[in-house]
Design a protein around this motif. Structure first.
Motif, short mmCIF file in Angstrom:
data_model
loop_
_atom_site.label_atom_id
_atom_site.label_comp_id
_atom_site.label_asym_id
_atom_site.label_seq_id
_atom_site.Cartn_x
_atom_site.Cartn_y
_atom_site.Cartn_z
N LEU A 99 0.59 -1.36 -0.36
CA LEU A 99 -0.27 -0.41 0.15
C LEU A 99 0.59 1.42 0.12
N LEU A 100 1.94 1.35 0.76
CA LEU A 100 2.85 2.75 1.21
C LEU A 100 3.67 2.71 -0.33
N ALA A 105 4.29 5.46 -5.22
CA ALA A 105 4.19 5.35 -6.89
C ALA A 105 3.51 5.63 -7.60
N GLU A 106 2.16 5.55 -6.92
CA GLU A 106 0.72 6.29 -7.80
C GLU A 106 0.22 5.28 -9.29
N ALA A 128 -3.27 20.76 0.92
CA ALA A 128 -3.59 19.64 0.32
C ALA A 128 -3.03 19.78 -0.97
N GLN A 129 -3.12 19.09 -1.26
CA GLN A 129 -2.83 17.89 -3.15
C GLN A 129 -3.58 16.99 -3.60
N LEU A 130 -4.40 17.16 -4.57
CA LEU A 130 -4.82 16.43 -5.87
C LEU A 130 -4.66 16.64 -6.40
N ARG A 131 -3.89 14.18 -6.80
CA ARG A 131 -3.23 14.20 -8.18
C ARG A 131 -4.69 13.25 -8.72
N TYR A 132 -5.14 13.30 -9.81
CA TYR A 132 -5.96 13.02 -10.78
C TYR A 132 -5.86 11.98 -11.63
N THR A 228 -5.68 10.80 -5.32
CA THR A 228 -4.69 11.30 -4.18
C THR A 228 -5.21 12.12 -3.49
N ASN A 229 -6.07 12.71 -2.41
CA ASN A 229 -5.99 14.18 -2.05
C ASN A 229 -5.89 13.59 -0.46
N GLY A 230 -5.00 15.11 -0.11
CA GLY A 230 -4.47 15.07 1.58
C GLY A 230 -3.61 15.87 1.44
N GLY A 231 -2.71 15.67 2.91
CA GLY A 231 -1.54 16.54 3.04
C GLY A 231 -1.55 16.11 4.98
#
Length: 343
Positions: A99-100, A105-106, A128-132, A228-231
């Protein structure tokens, strides 16, 4: 001399052998140049003749925009520094390590085999950062297998400890994250990490960071959207749900050939499986519990003045008043008019 009707003894055996040879030769001649179906080579379609399930243009068109998440979001300024300090850690639990590694590595859904497009956004309120990402995969079953594995992690990795590159220990928890009921299949997780050394805080405050990170994935055929979304300042669940809702609908519109438009950050049209954080706990402002201000308690100014229906008591009182004063008023008015006329 008697002529035998057929070969006998050794002659009979010789005749049978010659006949068998003739049949074999005839059979070989009749099959010469004929390939049996089992030996026929497989028909391979020309390279590139298959219609791709997702083109590069479609993948780009299916990305969400900052305007669809609200005014707090803008184009990313680069990867956050906490990624190396907190996600690139080691643990003894194989599934938790996977998981980590996948978050770092997304590639938790695996490597896409077709077109893909990615957009990054930064949130000004809590940094926060969001990668879509929108991508195509080899088969829908492969995506489903990854989603099924993700579904087991809240039990397998509910709580575990990981170690960073300097030997600092981090406490990690994983819980399910509710998503809107969109797409063909979906899965969401929320990961939190705390207890790191003060050097990893990244803000000079010396306080141990608290990373909150949402992961969400939705399959549409053999395509999928993931984010992923958070920080260190947290992860807004409504932003995760909004991105999933809007992004899945946009991908479905693109695949169906429908024109897509940039929508404003409106409430979700499909309710998530848990109450939204922005759901009010009190009656809405447009549903008053008291009479509205525009409902006057007295006749409105624009209501024509009409004689009011009077009760008998009011009528008698009015008559008495008229009898006592009407005559005097009439005389005074007449005298005044005559005086003015004579002058």
């Amino acid at each position: 001399m008697q002529v035998p009707n057929g070969p006998t003894g050794p002659y009979r055996l010789l005749a049978r052998a010659l006949a068998a040879g003739v049949l074999v030769s005839a059979s070989a001649c009749s099959l010469h140049g004929v390939v049996r179906p089992a030996d026929a080579p497989a028909i391979v379609p020309p390279a590139g003749s298959a219609t791709p399930s997702l083109t590069d243009a479609q993948a780009s068109a299916a990305l969400i925009t900052q305007g669809e998440l609200g005014g707090r979001w803008s184009a990313t300024q680069g990867g956050a520094t906490w990624r190396d300090g907190l996600l690139k850690t080691r643990t003894d639990a194989p599934d938790c390590q996977r998981l980590l590694d996948g978050l770092y590595a997304e590639d938790l859904l695996g490597e896409p085999t077709g077109a893909r497009a990615v957009v990054g956004l930064d949130e000004s309120g809590n940094a926060a950062q969001l990668r879509y990402q929108v991508a195509a995969y080899a088969a829908s079953s492969e995506v489903d297998a990854k989603l099924a594995w993700l579904r087991t992690l809240p039990a397998k990795c509910a709580q575990f400890t990981s170690t960073d590159v300097r030997g600092g220990r981090l406490n990690v928890t994983v819980v399910p994250a509710a998503l809107p009921g969109v797409g063909d299949a979906r899965e969401g997780l929320r990961l939190t990490m705390s207890g790191a050394s003060s050097g990893d805080s990244g803000d000079g405050s010396g306080a141990a960071p608290m990373l909150t990170l949402d992961f969400a994935a939705v399959r549409v055929g053999d395509r999928a959207v993931s984010l992923t979304n958070g920080g260190l300042g947290g992860a807004a669940q409504d932003s995760t749900q909004q991105a999933v809702q809007v992004g899945t609908q946009r991908l479905q519109d693109v695949l169906a050939g429908r024109t897509t438009t940039t929508a404003s950050a409106a409430p979700l049209t499909t309710a998530p499986t848990v109450p939204r954080a922005d759901t009010p706990a009190v009656p809405r402002a447009d549903t008053p519990t008291v009479p509205r201000a525009d409902t006057p308690a007295v006749p409105r100014a624009d209501t024509p003045a009409e004689p009011r229906a009077e009760s008998p008591a009011d009528t008698d009182e009015a008559d008495d008043t008229t009898d006592g004063n009407a005559g005097a008023d009439t005389i005074d008015t007449a005298d005044t008019a005559d005086t003015a006329q004579e002058g």
